[in-house]
Design a protein around this motif. Structure first.
Motif, PDB file in Angstrom:
ATOM      1  N   ASN A   1      42.918  41.264  37.618  1.00  0.00           N
ATOM      2  CA  ASN A   1      42.897  39.566  37.815  1.00  0.00           C
ATOM      3  C   ASN A   1      42.310  39.247  38.249  1.00  0.00           C
ATOM      4  O   ASN A   1      40.841  38.284  37.632  1.00  0.00           O
ATOM      5  CB  ASN A   1      44.209  39.010  37.446  1.00  0.00           C
ATOM      6  N   VAL A   2      42.168  39.250  39.668  1.00  0.00           N
ATOM      7  CA  VAL A   2      40.976  38.898  41.176  1.00  0.00           C
ATOM      8  C   VAL A   2      39.878  39.072  40.387  1.00  0.00           C
ATOM      9  O   VAL A   2      38.805  38.025  40.031  1.00  0.00           O
ATOM     10  CB  VAL A   2      41.772  38.828  42.470  1.00  0.00           C
ATOM     11  N   VAL A   3      39.412  40.360  40.361  1.00  0.00           N
ATOM     12  CA  VAL A   3      38.136  41.032  39.402  1.00  0.00           C
ATOM     13  C   VAL A   3      37.443  39.739  38.439  1.00  0.00           C
ATOM     14  O   VAL A   3      36.761  40.112  37.924  1.00  0.00           O
ATOM     15  CB  VAL A   3      38.098  42.762  40.114  1.00  0.00           C
ATOM     16  N   GLY A   4      38.417  40.308  37.295  1.00  0.00           N
ATOM     17  CA  GLY A   4      38.039  39.892  36.134  1.00  0.00           C
ATOM     18  C   GLY A   4      37.530  38.457  36.496  1.00  0.00           C
ATOM     19  O   GLY A   4      36.671  38.211  36.241  1.00  0.00           O
ATOM     20  N   LEU A   5      38.656  37.525  37.396  1.00  0.00           N
ATOM     21  CA  LEU A   5      38.183  36.297  37.060  1.00  0.00           C
ATOM     22  C   LEU A   5      36.732  36.782  37.831  1.00  0.00           C
ATOM     23  O   LEU A   5      35.593  35.214  37.697  1.00  0.00           O
ATOM     24  CB  LEU A   5      39.814  35.628  38.337  1.00  0.00           C
ATOM     25  N   HIS A   6      36.393  36.833  38.734  1.00  0.00           N
ATOM     26  CA  HIS A   6      35.004  37.023  39.321  1.00  0.00           C
ATOM     27  C   HIS A   6      34.158  36.955  38.574  1.00  0.00           C
ATOM     28  O   HIS A   6      33.132  36.426  38.915  1.00  0.00           O
ATOM     29  CB  HIS A   6      35.853  37.318  40.992  1.00  0.00           C
ATOM     30  N   ILE A   7      33.786  38.569  37.969  1.00  0.00           N
ATOM     31  CA  ILE A   7      33.063  38.821  36.926  1.00  0.00           C
ATOM     32  C   ILE A   7      32.635  37.697  36.198  1.00  0.00           C
ATOM     33  O   ILE A   7      31.446  37.197  35.765  1.00  0.00           O
ATOM     34  CB  ILE A   7      33.903  40.395  36.034  1.00  0.00           C
ATOM     35  N   VAL A   8      33.306  37.324  35.877  1.00  0.00           N
ATOM     36  CA  VAL A   8      33.435  36.574  34.474  1.00  0.00           C
ATOM     37  C   VAL A   8      33.449  34.917  34.680  1.00  0.00           C
ATOM     38  O   VAL A   8      32.293  34.359  34.251  1.00  0.00           O
ATOM     39  CB  VAL A   8      35.065  36.139  33.461  1.00  0.00           C
ATOM     40  N   GLY A   9      33.887  34.544  36.153  1.00  0.00           N
ATOM     41  CA  GLY A   9      34.151  33.398  36.295  1.00  0.00           C
ATOM     42  C   GLY A   9      34.736  31.980  36.159  1.00  0.00           C
ATOM     43  O   GLY A   9      34.654  31.097  36.970  1.00  0.00           O
ATOM     44  N   SER A  10      35.414  32.241  35.518  1.00  0.00           N
ATOM     45  CA  SER A  10      36.565  31.296  35.168  1.00  0.00           C
ATOM     46  C   SER A  10      37.960  31.602  34.652  1.00  0.00           C
ATOM     47  O   SER A  10      37.791  32.011  34.085  1.00  0.00           O
ATOM     48  CB  SER A  10      36.161  30.142  34.707  1.00  0.00           C
ATOM     49  N   ILE A  11      38.405  30.551  34.394  1.00  0.00           N
ATOM     50  CA  ILE A  11      40.363  31.584  34.253  1.00  0.00           C
ATOM     51  C   ILE A  11      39.698  31.320  32.914  1.00  0.00           C
ATOM     52  O   ILE A  11      40.153  31.668  32.042  1.00  0.00           O
ATOM     53  CB  ILE A  11      41.378  30.677  34.314  1.00  0.00           C
ATOM     54  N   ASP A  12      39.389  29.590  32.307  1.00  0.00           N
ATOM     55  CA  ASP A  12      38.970  29.438  31.386  1.00  0.00           C
ATOM     56  C   ASP A  12      38.366  30.999  30.157  1.00  0.00           C
ATOM     57  O   ASP A  12      38.221  31.831  28.713  1.00  0.00           O
ATOM     58  CB  ASP A  12      38.381  28.883  30.545  1.00  0.00           C
ATOM     59  N   GLY A  13      36.821  31.961  30.837  1.00  0.00           N
ATOM     60  CA  GLY A  13      36.428  32.944  30.683  1.00  0.00           C
ATOM     61  C   GLY A  13      37.202  34.115  30.605  1.00  0.00           C
ATOM     62  O   GLY A  13      36.987  35.232  29.430  1.00  0.00           O
ATOM     63  N   TRP A  14      38.056  34.528  30.669  1.00  0.00           N
ATOM     64  CA  TRP A  14      38.770  35.503  31.560  1.00  0.00           C
ATOM     65  C   TRP A  14      39.542  35.803  30.608  1.00  0.00           C
ATOM     66  O   TRP A  14      39.780  36.590  29.753  1.00  0.00           O
ATOM     67  CB  TRP A  14      39.361  35.535  33.180  1.00  0.00           C
ATOM     68  N   GLU A  15      40.515  34.329  30.052  1.00  0.00           N
ATOM     69  CA  GLU A  15      41.572  34.211  29.154  1.00  0.00           C
ATOM     70  C   GLU A  15      40.930  34.573  27.378  1.00  0.00           C
ATOM     71  O   GLU A  15      40.828  34.737  26.743  1.00  0.00           O
ATOM     72  CB  GLU A  15      42.047  33.062  28.866  1.00  0.00           C
ATOM     73  N   GLN A  16      39.047  34.136  27.378  1.00  0.00           N
ATOM     74  CA  GLN A  16      38.995  34.343  26.105  1.00  0.00           C
ATOM     75  C   GLN A  16      37.980  35.666  25.867  1.00  0.00           C
ATOM     76  O   GLN A  16      38.443  35.908  24.645  1.00  0.00           O
ATOM     77  CB  GLN A  16      37.515  33.441  26.491  1.00  0.00           C
TER      78      GLN A  16
END
Length: 117
Positions: free
Chosen positions: A35-50
């Motif tokens: 989840n932390v890596v995904g957040l850093h790759i996508v850039g935001s929590i909203d982007g990660w959830e999307q």
């Protein structure tokens, strides 16, 4: 036995319980790391959830394959277990465990379906 012998971890937790706890911590740590890596790759929590919502179909296929592999492994293990334990009571307990496992999976997937629409 000394008065502090109960404080020893070997006495508080058996070897199996300790191994299970280590596995749980390892899996939880991997989940947090992903989840932390995904957040850093996508850039935001909203982007990660999307991104997670967009990939939900792939995750469903992954879970179904995982369930199928687990069911195959159980079916493969079940025959020798029934031969080793021929009592009717054992078969009933085994059947109850199987029904509980299937009901749990149906409820989990049903709750995901209701939550995500």
């Amino acid at each position: 036995m000394t008065s502090r012998a109960w404080l020893r971890p070997a006495r508080l937790l058996g070897r199996r319980v300790g191994i299970v706890l280590l596995w749980v911590l390892l899996v939880a740590g991997i989940a947090v790391g992903v989840n932390v890596v995904g957040l850093h790759i996508v850039g935001s929590i909203d982007g990660w959830e999307q991104w997670l919502r967009e990939q939900s179909g792939h995750f469903l296929v992954w879970r179904l394959l995982l369930y199928a592999a687990t069911a195959y492994g159980w079916w493969w293990m079940r025959r020798p277990l029934r031969e080793r334990e021929p009592l009717a009571e054992t078969h009933q307990r085994l059947l109850r465990a199987e029904i509980a496992a299937v009901a749990t999976l149906v409820l989990l997937e049903g709750s995901q379906l209701l939550r995500n629409g």
